[in-house]
Design a protein around this motif. Structure first.
Motif, PDB file in Angstrom:
ATOM      1  N   PRO A   1       0.782  -1.295   0.034  1.00 52.46           N
ATOM      2  CA  PRO A   1       0.024  -0.059  -0.034  1.00 52.46           C
ATOM      3  C   PRO A   1       0.755   1.242   0.115  1.00 52.46           C
ATOM      4  O   PRO A   1       2.127   1.267   0.668  1.00 52.46           O
ATOM      5  CB  PRO A   1      -0.738  -0.295   1.180  1.00 52.46           C
ATOM      6  CG  PRO A   1       0.225  -0.909   2.081  1.00 52.46           C
ATOM      7  CD  PRO A   1       0.922  -1.876   1.333  1.00 52.46           C
ATOM      8  N   VAL A   2       0.447   2.394  -0.617  1.00 56.78           N
ATOM      9  CA  VAL A   2       1.102   3.494  -0.801  1.00 56.78           C
ATOM     10  C   VAL A   2       0.640   4.600  -0.041  1.00 56.78           C
ATOM     11  O   VAL A   2      -0.777   5.021   0.017  1.00 56.78           O
ATOM     12  CB  VAL A   2       1.355   3.987  -2.311  1.00 56.78           C
ATOM     13  CG1 VAL A   2       2.152   5.228  -2.431  1.00 56.78           C
ATOM     14  CG2 VAL A   2       1.912   2.933  -3.149  1.00 56.78           C
ATOM     15  N   ALA A   3       1.130   5.667   0.857  1.00 53.10           N
ATOM     16  CA  ALA A   3       0.917   6.800   1.261  1.00 53.10           C
ATOM     17  C   ALA A   3       1.649   7.809   0.545  1.00 53.10           C
ATOM     18  O   ALA A   3       2.959   7.784   0.445  1.00 53.10           O
ATOM     19  CB  ALA A   3       1.164   6.943   2.806  1.00 53.10           C
ATOM     20  N   ALA A   4       0.757   8.755  -0.131  1.00 50.68           N
ATOM     21  CA  ALA A   4       1.604   9.644  -1.064  1.00 50.68           C
ATOM     22  C   ALA A   4       1.037  11.114  -1.027  1.00 50.68           C
ATOM     23  O   ALA A   4      -0.186  11.266  -0.826  1.00 50.68           O
ATOM     24  CB  ALA A   4       1.516   9.152  -2.690  1.00 50.68           C
ATOM     25  N   PHE A   5       1.840  11.951  -1.065  1.00 43.65           N
ATOM     26  CA  PHE A   5       1.449  13.308  -1.596  1.00 43.65           C
ATOM     27  C   PHE A   5       0.655  13.455  -2.878  1.00 43.65           C
ATOM     28  O   PHE A   5       1.336  12.712  -3.778  1.00 43.65           O
ATOM     29  CB  PHE A   5       2.564  14.456  -1.448  1.00 43.65           C
ATOM     30  CG  PHE A   5       2.985  14.731  -0.360  1.00 43.65           C
ATOM     31  CD1 PHE A   5       2.233  14.828   0.913  1.00 43.65           C
ATOM     32  CD2 PHE A   5       4.458  14.746   0.238  1.00 43.65           C
ATOM     33  CE1 PHE A   5       2.745  15.411   1.971  1.00 43.65           C
ATOM     34  CE2 PHE A   5       5.033  15.134   1.313  1.00 43.65           C
ATOM     35  CZ  PHE A   5       4.088  15.325   2.415  1.00 43.65           C
ATOM     36  N   ASP A   6      -0.274  14.027  -3.065  1.00 42.47           N
ATOM     37  CA  ASP A   6      -1.109  14.237  -4.482  1.00 42.47           C
ATOM     38  C   ASP A   6      -0.199  15.447  -5.164  1.00 42.47           C
ATOM     39  O   ASP A   6      -0.878  16.204  -5.522  1.00 42.47           O
ATOM     40  CB  ASP A   6      -2.432  14.479  -4.302  1.00 42.47           C
ATOM     41  CG  ASP A   6      -3.164  14.279  -5.415  1.00 42.47           C
ATOM     42  OD1 ASP A   6      -2.312  13.758  -6.584  1.00 42.47           O
ATOM     43  OD2 ASP A   6      -4.507  14.556  -5.606  1.00 42.47           O
TER      44      ASP A   6
ATOM     45  N   ILE B   1      -8.538   3.251  -2.658  1.00 43.01           N
ATOM     46  CA  ILE B   1      -8.860   1.839  -3.293  1.00 43.01           C
ATOM     47  C   ILE B   1      -7.298   1.134  -3.423  1.00 43.01           C
ATOM     48  O   ILE B   1      -7.112  -0.119  -2.965  1.00 43.01           O
ATOM     49  CB  ILE B   1      -9.262   2.100  -4.838  1.00 43.01           C
ATOM     50  CG1 ILE B   1     -10.507   3.039  -4.737  1.00 43.01           C
ATOM     51  CG2 ILE B   1      -9.264   0.906  -5.478  1.00 43.01           C
ATOM     52  CD1 ILE B   1     -11.789   2.335  -4.323  1.00 43.01           C
ATOM     53  N   ASP B   2      -6.354   1.992  -4.128  1.00 43.18           N
ATOM     54  CA  ASP B   2      -5.131   1.147  -4.040  1.00 43.18           C
ATOM     55  C   ASP B   2      -4.023   1.981  -3.443  1.00 43.18           C
ATOM     56  O   ASP B   2      -2.661   1.712  -3.669  1.00 43.18           O
ATOM     57  CB  ASP B   2      -4.767   0.886  -5.278  1.00 43.18           C
ATOM     58  CG  ASP B   2      -4.840   2.020  -6.460  1.00 43.18           C
ATOM     59  OD1 ASP B   2      -5.065   3.029  -6.031  1.00 43.18           O
ATOM     60  OD2 ASP B   2      -4.658   1.958  -7.746  1.00 43.18           O
ATOM     61  N   GLY B   3      -4.409   3.122  -2.583  1.00 43.07           N
ATOM     62  CA  GLY B   3      -3.398   3.834  -1.809  1.00 43.07           C
ATOM     63  C   GLY B   3      -4.085   5.113  -1.187  1.00 43.07           C
ATOM     64  O   GLY B   3      -5.406   5.094  -1.282  1.00 43.07           O
ATOM     65  N   LEU B   4      -3.284   5.738  -0.331  1.00 41.43           N
ATOM     66  CA  LEU B   4      -3.886   6.978   0.301  1.00 41.43           C
ATOM     67  C   LEU B   4      -3.073   8.055  -0.206  1.00 41.43           C
ATOM     68  O   LEU B   4      -1.854   8.179  -0.355  1.00 41.43           O
ATOM     69  CB  LEU B   4      -3.538   6.775   1.832  1.00 41.43           C
ATOM     70  CG  LEU B   4      -4.195   5.564   2.370  1.00 41.43           C
ATOM     71  CD1 LEU B   4      -3.891   5.381   3.800  1.00 41.43           C
ATOM     72  CD2 LEU B   4      -5.952   5.578   2.350  1.00 41.43           C
ATOM     73  N   LEU B   5      -3.952   9.099  -0.812  1.00 45.63           N
ATOM     74  CA  LEU B   5      -3.383  10.324  -1.131  1.00 45.63           C
ATOM     75  C   LEU B   5      -3.736  11.746  -0.407  1.00 45.63           C
ATOM     76  O   LEU B   5      -4.894  11.450   0.133  1.00 45.63           O
ATOM     77  CB  LEU B   5      -4.032  10.490  -2.658  1.00 45.63           C
ATOM     78  CG  LEU B   5      -3.519   9.806  -3.823  1.00 45.63           C
ATOM     79  CD1 LEU B   5      -4.414  10.209  -5.135  1.00 45.63           C
ATOM     80  CD2 LEU B   5      -2.229   9.997  -4.217  1.00 45.63           C
ATOM     81  N   VAL B   6      -2.853  12.451  -0.166  1.00 44.90           N
ATOM     82  CA  VAL B   6      -3.026  13.455   0.965  1.00 44.90           C
ATOM     83  C   VAL B   6      -2.308  14.764   0.190  1.00 44.90           C
ATOM     84  O   VAL B   6      -1.692  14.776  -0.768  1.00 44.90           O
ATOM     85  CB  VAL B   6      -2.220  13.464   2.137  1.00 44.90           C
ATOM     86  CG1 VAL B   6      -2.685  11.817   2.920  1.00 44.90           C
ATOM     87  CG2 VAL B   6      -0.646  13.245   2.150  1.00 44.90           C
ATOM     88  N   PRO B   7      -2.961  15.883   0.598  1.00 46.84           N
ATOM     89  CA  PRO B   7      -2.562  17.113  -0.076  1.00 46.84           C
ATOM     90  C   PRO B   7      -0.968  17.316  -0.094  1.00 46.84           C
ATOM     91  O   PRO B   7      -0.284  17.084   0.859  1.00 46.84           O
ATOM     92  CB  PRO B   7      -3.245  18.251   0.493  1.00 46.84           C
ATOM     93  CG  PRO B   7      -4.184  17.493   1.505  1.00 46.84           C
ATOM     94  CD  PRO B   7      -3.871  16.155   1.770  1.00 46.84           C
TER      95      PRO B   7
END
Length: 392
Positions: free
Chosen positions: A303-308, A321-327
């Motif tokens: 799983p990925v946690a990423a800056f958008d 769905i397939d990761g977490l996007l944050v500002p």
């Protein structure tokens, strides 16, 4: 087909080098006549495996150092005309000697396909390659990451290309607005999933990877991880890569007071094994082109946690769905996303399984035929087809 790929430094370790080498290998395996032209050379051997049938040549050998230019700057500008603008990220590599060698090489061609792989080389190709050569510009970074000085040159000269290729749908739309009369195609880089071992979610490890430079945002990741890790004992952060920010990032990690739970690991030849042993991948970039290591991590069911950030993460991931996007650059939000993944193994497994499915869209078997089709169309004089131009 006769295909020449022009790289600044084919002997280096960057993501662009790896993806271009993979593409050259694939085209050679399909029976085409393929050459990689390295503008400079600073190592004895390539860092990535080349197919035996791929020719490799060098324009300026710098293994014994960068030689003093024979032409003074004023003479160079007056006699030859400096092409590479100061805003190009690799402008410092283009001494008069190097730029002249690239111009002379490009000017000498009379047939085949020339694929250039960064703005400096793209501009040289656009301005100096003869009309009998099919010219394709590859862009591996998003348009908005470039300074205005470089974007002006892109507007002025990229119209000479038979096609401009970009990595994401967002970037295709941006380039098409800038170059309405130029074929802009979206073909992502390929990620080979062969031999990828999925994470078993057994180790409390967050992994990140990339050059230790401001772009990658590790100065934002370290405090975000520290905030999450204080609430979740036992978790560790491993950052793989080398670069000029090493000492600064080491000092930042030391100030978090977490002992050896944050480690700068340097370069690893076994990154795939490290990804398989991790449980979370973190992407903290301020901007990207297409984040290849992130997609490789997804192929390991991480799983990925990423800056958008612009562009890439949001073009690949679907939040929740397939990761977490944050500002972008929101350290607190990234800490919260990491903390959620640390706390919820079920969420990690669910997102990681979906990430592996998404990564399959970047298989070479899907991507490489798009390149072969594009080249074939351009050689027959056809513009890039609707399937390329409308791809999102």
């Amino acid at each position: 087909m006769r295909i020449r790929y022009m790289l600044l430094h084919a002997y280096g370790m960057g993501g662009t080098i790896r993806t271009v080498v993979s593409q050259a290998n694939a085209m050679a395996a399909l029976g085409h006549d393929v050459e990689i032209v390295s503008v400079i050379r600073r190592r004895d051997r390539p860092q990535f495996r080349l197919d035996r049938s791929v020719a490799l040549s060098t324009l300026v050998d710098q293994r014994e150092g960068v030689l003093t230019d024979s032409l003074g700057r004023k003479v160079w500008r007056r006699v030859r005309g400096k092409i590479v603008p100061y805003g190009e990220f690799a402008a410092a590599y283009f001494t008069e000697r190097v730029e002249k060698a690239a111009i002379d090489y490009v000017s000498s061609l009379d047939e085949g396909i020339l694929v250039t792989t960064r703005p400096a080389l793209n501009l040289i190709s656009a301005r100096r390659a003869p009309s009998g050569v099919v010219r394709v510009a590859q862009e591996h970074m998003n348009l908005n990451a470039y300074p205005e000085t470089l974007r002006r040159e892109i507007v002025r000269h990229y119209g000479a290309f038979d096609a401009v290729s970009v990595l994401t749908g967002t970037d295709r739309r941006d380039y098409q607005r800038l170059l309405p009369d130029t074929p802009v195609v979206r073909i992502p880089n390929a990620v080979d999933r062969a031999g990828r071992v999925p994470s078993r979610q057994e180790h409390k490890v967050v992994v990140a990877a990339g050059r230790l430079v401001a772009q990658k945002g590790f100065d934002l990741l370290i405090p975000a991880f520290a905030a999450a890790a204080r609430r979740h004992p036992g978790w560790r952060l491993r950052i793989f890569g080398t670069g000029p920010k090493k000492h600064e990032l080491t000092a930042l990690a030391d100030r978090q007071g977490l002992g050896d739970r944050i480690a700068l690991m340097g370069r690893s030849p076994r990154l795939h094994e490290e990804l398989a042993r991790a449980s979370v991948y973190a992407l903290s970039s301020r901007f990207e082109g297409l984040p290849m290591v992130m997609i490789e991590a997804m192929a390991h069911a991480l799983p990925v946690a990423a800056f958008d950030c612009p562009t890439g993460p949001g073009d690949v991931l679907t939040d929740g769905i397939d990761g977490l996007l944050v500002p972008p650059e929101d350290v607190d939000a990234l800490a919260e996303a990491l903390g959620r993944l640390m706390a919820e193994r079920e969420t990690r497994v669910r997102l990681g399984s979906a990430a592996a499915v998404t990564a399959a869209e970047y298989d070479p078997e899907i991507v490489m035929p798009q390149w072969e089709r594009l080249f074939a169309e351009l050689l027959t004089g056809k513009p890039a087809g609707d399937g390329f131009r409308s791809a999102s």
